[in-house]
Design a protein around this motif. Structure first.
Motif, PDB file in Angstrom:
ATOM      1  N   GLY A  42       0.788  -1.222   0.000  1.00 19.91           N
ATOM      2  CA  GLY A  42       0.000   0.000   0.000  1.00 19.91           C
ATOM      3  C   GLY A  42       0.820   1.272   0.000  1.00 19.91           C
ATOM      4  N   ASN A  43       2.151   1.134   0.028  1.00 20.19           N
ATOM      5  CA  ASN A  43       3.022   2.307  -0.042  1.00 20.19           C
ATOM      6  C   ASN A  43       3.165   2.768  -1.489  1.00 20.19           C
ATOM      7  OD1 ASN A  43       3.866   2.031   2.812  1.00 20.19           O
ATOM      8  ND2 ASN A  43       4.915   0.193   2.060  1.00 20.19           N
ATOM      9  N   TYR A  44       3.542   4.027  -1.659  1.00 21.23           N
ATOM     10  CA  TYR A  44       3.781   4.563  -2.991  1.00 21.23           C
ATOM     11  C   TYR A  44       5.270   4.855  -3.170  1.00 21.23           C
ATOM     12  CZ  TYR A  44      -1.261   5.142  -3.562  1.00 21.23           C
ATOM     13  OH  TYR A  44      -2.612   4.912  -3.675  1.00 21.23           O
ATOM     14  N   PHE A  45       5.751   4.732  -4.406  1.00 21.26           N
ATOM     15  CA  PHE A  45       7.162   5.009  -4.653  1.00 21.26           C
ATOM     16  C   PHE A  45       7.368   5.532  -6.068  1.00 21.26           C
ATOM     17  CE2 PHE A  45       6.529   0.641  -5.977  1.00 21.26           C
ATOM     18  CZ  PHE A  45       7.317   0.492  -7.114  1.00 21.26           C
ATOM     19  N   TYR A  46       8.541   6.132  -6.255  1.00 20.61           N
ATOM     20  CA  TYR A  46       8.896   6.723  -7.546  1.00 20.61           C
ATOM     21  C   TYR A  46      10.403   6.632  -7.682  1.00 20.61           C
ATOM     22  CZ  TYR A  46       8.332   9.958 -11.503  1.00 20.61           C
ATOM     23  OH  TYR A  46       8.290  10.523 -12.757  1.00 20.61           O
ATOM     24  N   LYS A  47      10.890   6.167  -8.804  1.00 24.43           N
ATOM     25  CA  LYS A  47      12.328   5.992  -8.978  1.00 24.43           C
ATOM     26  C   LYS A  47      12.851   6.919 -10.064  1.00 24.43           C
ATOM     27  CE  LYS A  47      15.931   2.510  -9.768  1.00 24.43           C
ATOM     28  NZ  LYS A  47      16.226   1.106 -10.122  1.00 24.43           N
ATOM     29  N   ILE A  48      13.975   7.576  -9.741  1.00 25.34           N
ATOM     30  CA  ILE A  48      14.644   8.436 -10.713  1.00 25.34           C
ATOM     31  C   ILE A  48      16.091   7.988 -10.838  1.00 25.34           C
ATOM     32  CG2 ILE A  48      15.404  10.780 -11.253  1.00 25.34           C
ATOM     33  CD1 ILE A  48      13.006  11.834  -9.725  1.00 25.34           C
ATOM     34  N   GLY A  49      16.489   7.583 -12.024  1.00 26.52           N
ATOM     35  CA  GLY A  49      17.865   7.216 -12.293  1.00 26.52           C
ATOM     36  C   GLY A  49      18.338   6.028 -11.480  1.00 26.52           C
ATOM     37  N   GLU A  50      19.655   5.915 -11.380  1.00 31.04           N
ATOM     38  CA  GLU A  50      20.275   4.851 -10.606  1.00 31.04           C
ATOM     39  C   GLU A  50      20.955   5.461  -9.388  1.00 31.04           C
ATOM     40  OE1 GLU A  50      19.879   1.645 -11.136  1.00 31.04           O
ATOM     41  OE2 GLU A  50      18.630   2.138 -12.873  1.00 31.04           O
ATOM     42  N   SER A  51      20.563   5.047  -8.220  1.00 37.05           N
ATOM     43  CA  SER A  51      21.104   5.612  -6.988  1.00 37.05           C
ATOM     44  C   SER A  51      20.995   4.584  -5.877  1.00 37.05           C
ATOM     45  CB  SER A  51      20.333   6.874  -6.593  1.00 37.05           C
ATOM     46  OG  SER A  51      20.734   7.348  -5.321  1.00 37.05           O
ATOM     47  N   ARG A  52      21.878   4.683  -4.896  1.00 35.91           N
ATOM     48  CA  ARG A  52      21.821   3.799  -3.729  1.00 35.91           C
ATOM     49  C   ARG A  52      21.233   4.544  -2.530  1.00 35.91           C
ATOM     50  NH1 ARG A  52      24.371  -1.021  -4.468  1.00 35.91           N
ATOM     51  NH2 ARG A  52      24.715  -1.321  -2.237  1.00 35.91           N
ATOM     52  N   THR A  53      20.453   5.591  -2.820  1.00 35.59           N
ATOM     53  CA  THR A  53      19.809   6.390  -1.783  1.00 35.59           C
ATOM     54  C   THR A  53      18.296   6.246  -1.853  1.00 35.59           C
ATOM     55  OG1 THR A  53      21.580   8.040  -1.783  1.00 35.59           O
ATOM     56  CG2 THR A  53      19.454   8.732  -0.894  1.00 35.59           C
ATOM     57  N   ILE A  54      17.671   6.094  -0.687  1.00 38.72           N
ATOM     58  CA  ILE A  54      16.215   6.153  -0.575  1.00 38.72           C
ATOM     59  C   ILE A  54      15.852   7.426   0.183  1.00 38.72           C
ATOM     60  CG2 ILE A  54      14.122   5.078   0.348  1.00 38.72           C
ATOM     61  CD1 ILE A  54      15.560   2.383   0.231  1.00 38.72           C
ATOM     62  N   PHE A  55      14.918   8.187  -0.357  1.00 37.99           N
ATOM     63  CA  PHE A  55      14.323   9.317   0.349  1.00 37.99           C
ATOM     64  C   PHE A  55      12.939   8.873   0.826  1.00 37.99           C
ATOM     65  CE2 PHE A  55      17.034  11.331  -2.964  1.00 37.99           C
ATOM     66  CZ  PHE A  55      17.943  11.961  -2.114  1.00 37.99           C
ATOM     67  N   SER A  59      10.006  -3.469   4.952  1.00 30.60           N
ATOM     68  CA  SER A  59      11.333  -3.891   5.419  1.00 30.60           C
ATOM     69  C   SER A  59      11.376  -5.344   5.857  1.00 30.60           C
ATOM     70  CB  SER A  59      11.790  -2.995   6.574  1.00 30.60           C
ATOM     71  OG  SER A  59      10.924  -3.121   7.687  1.00 30.60           O
ATOM     72  N   SER A  60      10.238  -5.886   6.283  1.00 34.03           N
ATOM     73  CA  SER A  60      10.226  -7.263   6.770  1.00 34.03           C
ATOM     74  C   SER A  60       9.789  -8.282   5.723  1.00 34.03           C
ATOM     75  CB  SER A  60       9.299  -7.380   7.990  1.00 34.03           C
ATOM     76  OG  SER A  60       7.954  -7.072   7.641  1.00 34.03           O
ATOM     77  N   MET A  61       8.909  -7.872   4.829  1.00 33.79           N
ATOM     78  CA  MET A  61       8.356  -8.814   3.862  1.00 33.79           C
ATOM     79  C   MET A  61       8.916  -8.642   2.449  1.00 33.79           C
ATOM     80  SD  MET A  61       4.358  -8.911   5.122  1.00 33.79           S
ATOM     81  CE  MET A  61       3.980 -10.312   4.072  1.00 33.79           C
ATOM     82  N   SER A  62       9.606  -7.550   2.211  1.00 27.61           N
ATOM     83  CA  SER A  62      10.181  -7.313   0.878  1.00 27.61           C
ATOM     84  C   SER A  62      11.666  -6.986   0.996  1.00 27.61           C
ATOM     85  CB  SER A  62       9.436  -6.172   0.179  1.00 27.61           C
ATOM     86  OG  SER A  62       8.071  -6.467   0.007  1.00 27.61           O
ATOM     87  N   ILE A  63      12.352  -7.717   1.860  1.00 26.37           N
ATOM     88  CA  ILE A  63      13.770  -7.464   2.122  1.00 26.37           C
ATOM     89  C   ILE A  63      14.579  -7.494   0.832  1.00 26.37           C
ATOM     90  CG2 ILE A  63      15.831  -8.339   3.291  1.00 26.37           C
ATOM     91  CD1 ILE A  63      14.044  -9.390   5.506  1.00 26.37           C
ATOM     92  N   GLN A  64      14.222  -8.390  -0.085  1.00 24.22           N
ATOM     93  CA  GLN A  64      14.980  -8.542  -1.321  1.00 24.22           C
ATOM     94  C   GLN A  64      14.965  -7.278  -2.169  1.00 24.22           C
ATOM     95  OE1 GLN A  64      12.109 -10.013  -0.649  1.00 24.22           O
ATOM     96  NE2 GLN A  64      10.701  -9.456  -2.295  1.00 24.22           N
ATOM     97  N   ASP A  65      14.005  -6.412  -1.956  1.00 24.36           N
ATOM     98  CA  ASP A  65      13.919  -5.167  -2.721  1.00 24.36           C
ATOM     99  C   ASP A  65      14.882  -4.104  -2.207  1.00 24.36           C
ATOM    100  OD1 ASP A  65      11.920  -6.257  -4.291  1.00 24.36           O
ATOM    101  OD2 ASP A  65      10.306  -5.425  -3.061  1.00 24.36           O
ATOM    102  N   PHE A  66      15.440  -4.326  -1.016  1.00 28.19           N
ATOM    103  CA  PHE A  66      16.250  -3.287  -0.389  1.00 28.19           C
ATOM    104  C   PHE A  66      17.660  -3.738  -0.001  1.00 28.19           C
ATOM    105  CE2 PHE A  66      11.772  -2.521   0.623  1.00 28.19           C
ATOM    106  CZ  PHE A  66      11.619  -1.225   0.137  1.00 28.19           C
ATOM    107  N   LYS A  67      17.799  -4.930   0.562  1.00 30.73           N
ATOM    108  CA  LYS A  67      19.079  -5.362   1.115  1.00 30.73           C
ATOM    109  C   LYS A  67      20.134  -5.492   0.018  1.00 30.73           C
ATOM    110  CE  LYS A  67      21.071  -8.545   4.474  1.00 30.73           C
ATOM    111  NZ  LYS A  67      20.812  -9.677   5.394  1.00 30.73           N
ATOM    112  N   GLY A  68      21.277  -4.839   0.252  1.00 30.54           N
ATOM    113  CA  GLY A  68      22.373  -4.889  -0.704  1.00 30.54           C
ATOM    114  C   GLY A  68      22.220  -3.936  -1.873  1.00 30.54           C
ATOM    115  N   LYS A  69      21.083  -3.279  -1.981  1.00 34.94           N
ATOM    116  CA  LYS A  69      20.825  -2.391  -3.104  1.00 34.94           C
ATOM    117  C   LYS A  69      20.919  -0.909  -2.735  1.00 34.94           C
ATOM    118  CE  LYS A  69      17.743  -5.735  -5.354  1.00 34.94           C
ATOM    119  NZ  LYS A  69      16.375  -5.983  -5.876  1.00 34.94           N
ATOM    120  N   TYR A  70      20.822  -0.624  -1.433  1.00 30.75           N
ATOM    121  CA  TYR A  70      20.824   0.771  -0.984  1.00 30.75           C
ATOM    122  C   TYR A  70      21.763   0.950   0.196  1.00 30.75           C
ATOM    123  CZ  TYR A  70      16.883   1.051  -4.100  1.00 30.75           C
ATOM    124  OH  TYR A  70      16.095   0.989  -5.225  1.00 30.75           O
ATOM    125  N   ASP A  71      22.459   2.071   0.213  1.00 32.22           N
ATOM    126  CA  ASP A  71      23.429   2.371   1.266  1.00 32.22           C
ATOM    127  C   ASP A  71      22.874   3.295   2.340  1.00 32.22           C
ATOM    128  OD1 ASP A  71      25.406   0.902  -0.061  1.00 32.22           O
ATOM    129  OD2 ASP A  71      25.967   2.648  -1.275  1.00 32.22           O
TER     130      ASP A  71
END
Length: 230
Positions: free
Chosen positions: A48-61, A132-144
């Motif tokens: 139910g969260n919303y997101f938007y991706k711009i370019g390639e970055s290891r940062t989440i806002f 963070s608990s159910m979609s770990i594969q979307d974040f771990k190792g991909k963002y600093d």
């Protein structure tokens, strides 16, 4: 992404024109897309969260869409110089629409990053907790790093949330130095409470929270320093 010609002030006023408690985040997004504030191609994850991706970055806002209020109702703004408040009958909703305003500005200026707008922060970080608990594969190792914009005042880069280390001193000091190049006075702060970025401390190395100029959050006396936000 449709270009947003609104100023920081105008965007903030539109975002805080109503309170949006948990459960009404979809209505907020729909309303803001209609007004040209949110991009129409904003994506929604399985939680139910919303997101938007711009370019390639290891940062989440990160920011959250809900406000602490229990009812969805109109907000009457008051103005005193650079300080925006309400008529005392509702919360302003600067917690968290100040952070949303910052993120929309970064998006408009095409700053690379993954922009996440979480649901249900005010009732226990529901959206970020599920992600963070159910979609770990979307974040771990991909963002600093994940940067939330959900701190009162004008000078905090949070290193502890609820007495738990979330961000290193080295990262906080480096981030503060960069922010202060714009004439601000940020510093590392160990006194953080808890927001969405804290949900990612086990899978993302640096998880911080940054002051965005609001005060007296969760009360009908809540205010926003719009000059600091700008």
């Amino acid at each position: 992404m449709k270009k947003n010609d609104n100023t920081i002030f105008e965007t903030f006023i539109k975002l805080t024109s109503r309170t949006y408690p948990y459960g009404t985040e979809d209505a907020l997004v729909s309303d803001m897309i209609e007004q040209g504030i949110f991009p129409p191609d904003l994506q929604k994850d399985t939680h139910g969260n919303y997101f938007y991706k711009i370019g390639e970055s290891r940062t989440i806002f990160a920011s959250h869409l809900d406000t602490v209020s229990k009812e969805a109702t109109s907000v009457i703004h008051t103005f005193d110089g650079d300080i925006i408040g309400t008529d005392g009958k509702t919360t302003l909703g600067a917690d968290y629409k100040a952070g949303v305003t910052v993120m929309l500005h970064l998006m408009e200026n095409k700053v690379p990053g993954l922009y996440y707008f979480f649901i249900g922060e005010e009732v226990g970080c529901i959206g970020s907790g599920l992600a963070s608990s159910m979609s770990i594969q979307d974040f771990k190792g991909k963002y600093d790093r994940i940067l939330s914009f959900d701190r009162r005042g004008t000078d905090s880069v949070i290193t502890y949330q609820s007495s738990t280390r979330c961000c290193s001193d080295a990262f906080a000091d480096a981030l503060a130095r960069q922010l202060n190049l714009s004439g601000m006075k940020y510093r590392k702060d160990e006194g953080g409470v808890y927001t969405d970025s804290a949900e990612f401390t086990d899978i993302i190395p640096e998880c911080t929270n940054i002051s965005v100029g609001y005060y007296k959050e969760h009360t009908t006396s809540e205010t926003q320093d719009i000059r600091h936000l700008e």
